[in-house]
Scaffold this motif. Structure first.
Motif, PDB file in Angstrom:
ATOM      1  N   ARG B  68      10.242   9.508   9.532  1.00 49.00           N
ATOM      2  CA  ARG B  68      11.515   9.825   8.858  1.00 49.00           C
ATOM      3  C   ARG B  68      12.229   8.547   8.427  1.00 49.00           C
ATOM      4  O   ARG B  68      12.786   8.459   7.339  1.00 49.00           O
ATOM      5  CB  ARG B  68      12.434  10.626   9.798  1.00 49.00           C
ATOM      6  N   LEU B  69      12.223   7.569   9.307  1.00 44.35           N
ATOM      7  CA  LEU B  69      12.915   6.310   8.996  1.00 44.35           C
ATOM      8  C   LEU B  69      12.202   5.524   7.906  1.00 44.35           C
ATOM      9  O   LEU B  69      12.841   4.881   7.065  1.00 44.35           O
ATOM     10  CB  LEU B  69      12.999   5.431  10.260  1.00 44.35           C
ATOM     11  N   ILE B  70      10.876   5.572   7.964  1.00 43.74           N
ATOM     12  CA  ILE B  70      10.051   4.738   7.057  1.00 43.74           C
ATOM     13  C   ILE B  70       8.997   5.632   6.413  1.00 43.74           C
ATOM     14  O   ILE B  70       7.856   5.697   6.878  1.00 43.74           O
ATOM     15  CB  ILE B  70       9.398   3.575   7.844  1.00 43.74           C
ATOM     16  N   PRO B  71       9.357   6.329   5.357  1.00 49.74           N
ATOM     17  CA  PRO B  71       8.403   7.259   4.740  1.00 49.74           C
ATOM     18  C   PRO B  71       7.238   6.521   4.090  1.00 49.74           C
ATOM     19  O   PRO B  71       7.345   5.349   3.719  1.00 49.74           O
ATOM     20  CB  PRO B  71       9.247   7.989   3.691  1.00 49.74           C
ATOM     21  N   LYS B  72       6.136   7.245   3.952  1.00 48.98           N
ATOM     22  CA  LYS B  72       4.929   6.662   3.369  1.00 48.98           C
ATOM     23  C   LYS B  72       5.176   6.215   1.930  1.00 48.98           C
ATOM     24  O   LYS B  72       4.723   5.162   1.507  1.00 48.98           O
ATOM     25  CB  LYS B  72       3.808   7.710   3.425  1.00 48.98           C
ATOM     26  N   ASP B  73       5.883   7.062   1.174  1.00 54.80           N
ATOM     27  CA  ASP B  73       6.109   6.770  -0.243  1.00 54.80           C
ATOM     28  C   ASP B  73       7.569   6.431  -0.485  1.00 54.80           C
ATOM     29  O   ASP B  73       8.443   7.271  -0.335  1.00 54.80           O
ATOM     30  CB  ASP B  73       5.716   7.976  -1.101  1.00 54.80           C
ATOM     31  N   ALA B  74       7.793   5.193  -0.849  1.00 59.05           N
ATOM     32  CA  ALA B  74       9.133   4.717  -1.202  1.00 59.05           C
ATOM     33  C   ALA B  74       8.921   3.492  -2.094  1.00 59.05           C
ATOM     34  O   ALA B  74       7.816   2.938  -2.124  1.00 59.05           O
ATOM     35  CB  ALA B  74       9.916   4.361   0.066  1.00 59.05           C
ATOM     36  N   PRO B  75       9.940   3.071  -2.827  1.00 59.06           N
ATOM     37  CA  PRO B  75       9.720   1.942  -3.754  1.00 59.06           C
ATOM     38  C   PRO B  75       9.684   0.582  -3.036  1.00 59.06           C
ATOM     39  O   PRO B  75      10.523  -0.280  -3.246  1.00 59.06           O
ATOM     40  CB  PRO B  75      10.909   2.042  -4.710  1.00 59.06           C
ATOM     41  N   TYR B  76       8.659   0.413  -2.180  1.00 58.41           N
ATOM     42  CA  TYR B  76       8.544  -0.825  -1.411  1.00 58.41           C
ATOM     43  C   TYR B  76       8.192  -2.013  -2.313  1.00 58.41           C
ATOM     44  O   TYR B  76       7.296  -1.919  -3.149  1.00 58.41           O
ATOM     45  CB  TYR B  76       7.467  -0.670  -0.329  1.00 58.41           C
ATOM     46  N   ALA B  77       8.860  -3.125  -2.110  1.00 57.79           N
ATOM     47  CA  ALA B  77       8.597  -4.331  -2.906  1.00 57.79           C
ATOM     48  C   ALA B  77       7.198  -4.892  -2.642  1.00 57.79           C
ATOM     49  O   ALA B  77       6.623  -5.587  -3.481  1.00 57.79           O
ATOM     50  CB  ALA B  77       9.653  -5.396  -2.593  1.00 57.79           C
ATOM     51  N   HIS B  78       6.668  -4.568  -1.474  1.00 57.73           N
ATOM     52  CA  HIS B  78       5.360  -5.117  -1.061  1.00 57.73           C
ATOM     53  C   HIS B  78       4.198  -4.510  -1.859  1.00 57.73           C
ATOM     54  O   HIS B  78       3.074  -5.028  -1.816  1.00 57.73           O
ATOM     55  CB  HIS B  78       5.182  -4.836   0.429  1.00 57.73           C
ATOM     56  N   SER B  79       4.456  -3.426  -2.606  1.00 54.09           N
ATOM     57  CA  SER B  79       3.368  -2.711  -3.297  1.00 54.09           C
ATOM     58  C   SER B  79       3.002  -3.403  -4.602  1.00 54.09           C
ATOM     59  O   SER B  79       3.355  -2.947  -5.695  1.00 54.09           O
ATOM     60  CB  SER B  79       3.782  -1.261  -3.561  1.00 54.09           C
ATOM     61  N   HIS B  80       2.305  -4.505  -4.478  1.00 54.76           N
ATOM     62  CA  HIS B  80       1.839  -5.226  -5.661  1.00 54.76           C
ATOM     63  C   HIS B  80       0.644  -6.075  -5.265  1.00 54.76           C
ATOM     64  O   HIS B  80       0.337  -6.229  -4.072  1.00 54.76           O
ATOM     65  CB  HIS B  80       2.963  -6.107  -6.241  1.00 54.76           C
ATOM     66  N   PHE B  81      -0.018  -6.636  -6.269  1.00 57.98           N
ATOM     67  CA  PHE B  81      -1.205  -7.449  -5.991  1.00 57.98           C
ATOM     68  C   PHE B  81      -0.805  -8.763  -5.322  1.00 57.98           C
ATOM     69  O   PHE B  81       0.150  -9.421  -5.754  1.00 57.98           O
ATOM     70  CB  PHE B  81      -1.970  -7.724  -7.286  1.00 57.98           C
TER      71      PHE B  81
END
Lengths: 283, 142
Positions: B68-81
């Motif tokens: 709940r606190l940290i959902p699988k899908d969110a606009p995380y900045a880490h999601s890049h090459f």
């Protein structure tokens, strides 16, 4: 059946005994921090992802870089560990004088099921004369070719050699040659779509994650850049599930694919049926 | 005196709580140190070392609360090459859950035994499995 058609087993422990060879693999693939994986972990990951069969690629860079990244014999070693799980694709450096002998040995003696070429790394265009006898050899053995297409993350690669339009002449000239333009040839997705709908022998795979998270990227490519009904209506028999592991973890791309709002029957085709057709497997 | 033991495991799922209390207790009792402290430390940034009560219901609550606190899908900045890895960072939730769980725990060692409460168990917490993992048990004392 779920088939992952795009895996580089660069760090599978049973072919990582030589530290210099592992270091060479890191340099050539740009996978600088990927750890060596025991086979127990590989099998655990495949089972957890529900992947039944995995296509493993060799990579031959002998003339330009002095060695294979993964040899055809190493692929055979891995297949022998789990023949029910693994399918092997050979590689050959087209610049080698003995390229055709290498292929004969790989197909006839090692029993490898197809050929993988990364022309961006091997530095030649798909229409280069050196490749013609290789294409004919694949047709003779009824073996498909997996071409790297589009952007390659491997260092020292040029995308011009893998632009999808450069493969059109091959698709036209060799209609009996089943060929996959991997990674949807990203960023040239529309050009790839053109080839998919025009040429019965052209396939592609889902092994792409160039921006964003897997779910965001697949949503962007399949539902926005492409029309949301394109795969369902127009080429649901031409796209295969591929992960490009170890660069991307298979379950993440599979989850992203399964999250798309397209027909479940199309998802099932992408996950397995189309690969069975491409690979020429009997089920 | 310092005694160290490294233990490797292969985790079986993306989220997994693995009870390691017995590993720690046994090493403390065998290492020869009578009085001091024992430190348990994970070697990774998408795992944790937690102390909690070992009940199925609580394990479910821990997993669901973190989700709940940290959902699988969110606009995380880490999601890049990530050029230094040659891979794409898809595991921001694992890093953030690791931050909440913490990377270590410490217990006293008295008369050659680890001292802990009756409800306390030590967990190795996996937040980015399945992977090969390592944790370290270090006993310091005399």
């Amino acid at each position: 059946m779920v088939v992952d058609v795009h895996v580089h087993p660069s760090f599978f422990k049973d072919i990582c005994d030589n530290p210099k060879r592992v270091s060479f693999r890191r340099e050539q693939t740009g996978l600088y921090k990927t750890g060596i994986k025991p086979m127990e972990l590989i099998y655990t990951q495949l089972d957890a992802a529900g992947i039944n069969k995995t296509v493993l690629f060799a990579e031959d860079l002998t003339t330009l870089y002095g060695d294979t990244v993964i040899s055809n014999e190493e692929i055979k070693t891995l297949i022998d560990l789990a023949p029910d799980r693994f399918i092997g694709f050979a590689s050959v450096d087209p610049h080698r004088a003995d390229a055709l002998e290498v292929l004969d040995y790989a197909f006839k003696d090692l029993g490898l099921m197809g050929l993988k070429l990364n022309l961006s790394k091997q530095r030649l265009f798909p229409t280069d004369d050196k490749l013609k006898p290789i294409y004919e050899k694949c047709i003779k053995y009824n073996k498909p070719i997996m071409f790297h297409a589009g952007l390659s993350w491997e260092p020292d690669t040029l995308s011009k050699y893998s632009h999808p339009l450069n493969f059109e002449e091959v698709a036209l000239t060799y209609p009996d040659l089943r060929m996959c333009l991997a990674h949807f040839s990203w960023p040239w997705v529309n050009e790839t779509v053109m080839l998919l709908i025009k040429y019965p022998n052209v396939y592609t795979d889902t092994s792409m994650l160039y921006l964003d998270s897997p779910k965001d990227f697949f949503e962007q490519i399949f539902m926005k850049n492409m029309g949301p009904l394109w795969m369902d209506r127009n080429f649901n028999n031409k796209v295969m599930f591929g992960s490009n592991s170890p660069r991307f973890r298979p379950y993440r791309l599979k989850d992203a694919l399964e999250s798309l709002d397209i027909r479940r029957s199309t998802i099932q085709r992408i996950l397995g049926t189309n690969a069975i057709q491409f690979l020429g497997l009997e089920v | 005196m310092v005694k160290i033991k490294e233990i490797e495991i292969i985790t079986k799922s993306e989220f997994q709580l693995i009870k390691i209390t017995e590993h720690v207790r046994k090493f403390v009792s065998e290492c020869g140190i009578k009085n001091g402290i024992v430190l348990v430390l994970t070697s990774h940034t998408t795992t944790g070392i937690m102390v909690n009560e070992s009940l199925d219901c609580l394990e479910i609550d821990i997993e669901e609360a973190l989700e709940r606190l940290i959902p699988k899908d969110a606009p995380y900045a880490h999601s890049h090459f990530l050029p230094s890895y040659g891979t794409t960072g898809c595991n921001a939730p694992g890093h953030l859950k690791s931050m909440l769980a913490g990377n270590h725990c410490i217990f006293p060692v008295i008369d050659g035994e680890m001292v802990f409460g009756h409800a306390q168990d030590i967990y190795f917490a996996e937040f980015d499995g399945q992977l090969k993992r390592k944790f370290i048990i270090e006993v310091m004392g005399e």
